[in-house]
Design an enzyme around this catalytic site. Sequence first.
Site, PDB file in Angstrom:
ATOM      1  CG  ASN A  33      48.449  52.455  39.453  1.00  0.00           C
ATOM      2  OD1 ASN A  33      49.098  52.250  40.980  1.00  0.00           O
ATOM      3  ND2 ASN A  33      47.861  51.632  39.060  1.00  0.00           N
ATOM      4  CG  PHE A  43      44.112  46.841  29.318  1.00  0.00           C
ATOM      5  CD1 PHE A  43      43.419  45.960  29.823  1.00  0.00           C
ATOM      6  CD2 PHE A  43      43.265  46.692  27.398  1.00  0.00           C
ATOM      7  CE1 PHE A  43      42.304  45.761  29.748  1.00  0.00           C
ATOM      8  CE2 PHE A  43      42.112  46.073  27.941  1.00  0.00           C
ATOM      9  CZ  PHE A  43      41.963  45.420  28.804  1.00  0.00           C
ATOM     10  CD  GLU A  44      45.828  50.781  36.400  1.00  0.00           C
ATOM     11  OE1 GLU A  44      44.641  50.547  36.382  1.00  0.00           O
ATOM     12  OE2 GLU A  44      46.145  51.153  37.046  1.00  0.00           O
ATOM     13  CB  ALA A  45      49.733  48.191  31.597  1.00  0.00           C
ATOM     14  N   GLY A  46      49.201  50.491  29.914  1.00  0.00           N
ATOM     15  CA  GLY A  46      49.749  50.460  28.532  1.00  0.00           C
ATOM     16  C   GLY A  46      49.989  50.337  26.905  1.00  0.00           C
TER      17      GLY A  46
END
Lengths: 318, 256
Positions: free
Chosen positions: A134, B50-53
Amino acid sequence: MEIIARGQGRLLMDPDPDRAREFFRTKSRAMVNKMTTVKEAVKEFIHPGDYLVVGAFGAVRIPTAILHEIIRQGIKGLKFGGFTATHDFEILAAGESFDFVDNAYIIGLEARGLSPHARRYMESGKVEVVEWSNASFSWRIRAAAMGVPFMPGRVLLGTDTFRHSAAVAVRDPFTGKPVALYPALYPDVAVIHVHEADIYGNARIRGILVSDDELAIASKRVIITAERIIPHEEIRREPERTTIPYYAVDAVVEVPYGSYPGNMPYEYYSDEEHLRLWLSKERDPEEFKAFLKEYERLGISRDTINEFADKHGIDVFA
Amino acid sequence: MSRYNAMELMLVVASRQLEDGKIVAVGTGAPGAAGMLAQKTHAPNLITLFEAGGFAPLLPSMPISVGDSRTTFKAIKAGSMNDAMTMFQRGMVDYAFLGGAQIDMYGNINSTLIGSFDNPKVMFPGSGGANDFASNAWRIMIITPHDKRRFTPKLDFLTTPGYLTGPGAREEAGLPSGSGPYKIITNLAVMGFDEETKRMKVLSLHPGVTREQVQENTGFELLWAEDLQVTEEPTDEELRILREEVDPHRYIIGRA
């Protein structure tokens, strides 16, 4: 710089910033009405063989209508940026729409499990795969957004993921330590679902961004689907809320509930029953084909999805 | 009948590893539950990322996606993946949880495929953020069932770095020094890594589990701590919070 190691994966897209500049020099700056339909947007801006990246994360804020239209128009041979892709990947795999994937995350639907059909398609040998993560994928987009040939970073190093990527490890001239370089990725086309946009393509996203601000400016063509079209004056009144500027955008389509069955932050949550239905129908290839036909007949809109839902006994927009 | 099941024990053990005031990157499922449990017990100031933001949400319930609305519920910031991933790279992320199909004695993980790259028998999602987490978080933890198929002498594909080939290998590859796998928490035991050899070492056996049982379920030779412990059992209070507040629908604890 001393090259320490090279990934063996194919670098499909040209990372040369000067050739990218030549393209962006010719990209229209005209602030004109770009409103169109799902059908026309796909017909005009997504062609067989294009490199496509879909915005947002997993089954969150996905441009579902455009994805189904790609299948409906039978577009094949796409090159796909498999970046935090879940239901979007599942839909395009259903259409067998791509034959190349730069993979950061595919096949899975996070906590929901793996897609049986996407898995069969990927295991069939019909798809060339190059591995990424990612972070490294998002930094490829960032490099393109910055107009530089690569971004350095400290992921992938030492692994098979690196070996099957198209990254390079070099000795950092400042510290002497190894560092990985991720080549810029300028997608041919990006499709991004947003909360609001004006008719020119100035777009607002709420909640997590993932990489969509940079994806929009790094891509050669951009299709925006929006929950709502807002007056241009709204954009001018609060310019700090503009996530994507109009000059990055080629087409705007108003699609209410456009992320369905995915989640739309601050608007609606994912329809887990619907996503589970997909996973269960996929187990049997024949049943899945019939299921897709039904989807195709109805299209995806607020009006037709209820008919579909009734037929399959699931509860949507309750 | 036992007061708790294997998953409940694993979650309690995992939550106890998390110190108050630190930052932990979590995903969906067991890691998220362990983080929530820690926040509701000994670590109220633990920050989840969380890695998505999504930064520091006050999770109302379990997210089903690392990027879904719940990951920004009453959060301090809804940002980008770059915001999250550069935080790892700057050295701000203390803990991260991972899982995978295979793990070897150096804590390297495979989540890409079984078979060979050119002729895969089974394909999985790939790295996602796992490689990024394991490259740059200070301490990596893994919550996983313990069996021979999973704890393998040779990975089919090294997706995510542990200690790679042993002492010094991470640094040689360019990964940050002082980072790497920290604890492996299974249904049988808790394992760490030997300081000198960087090989997996059993630190404690869960109540009623024998050394033989752990070794039999592991495809490589384990090292053993000199002061091998018995894993401390969950308290009634930990179990109550886990069952009533963290996972009332038994999405995770019901899997055991």
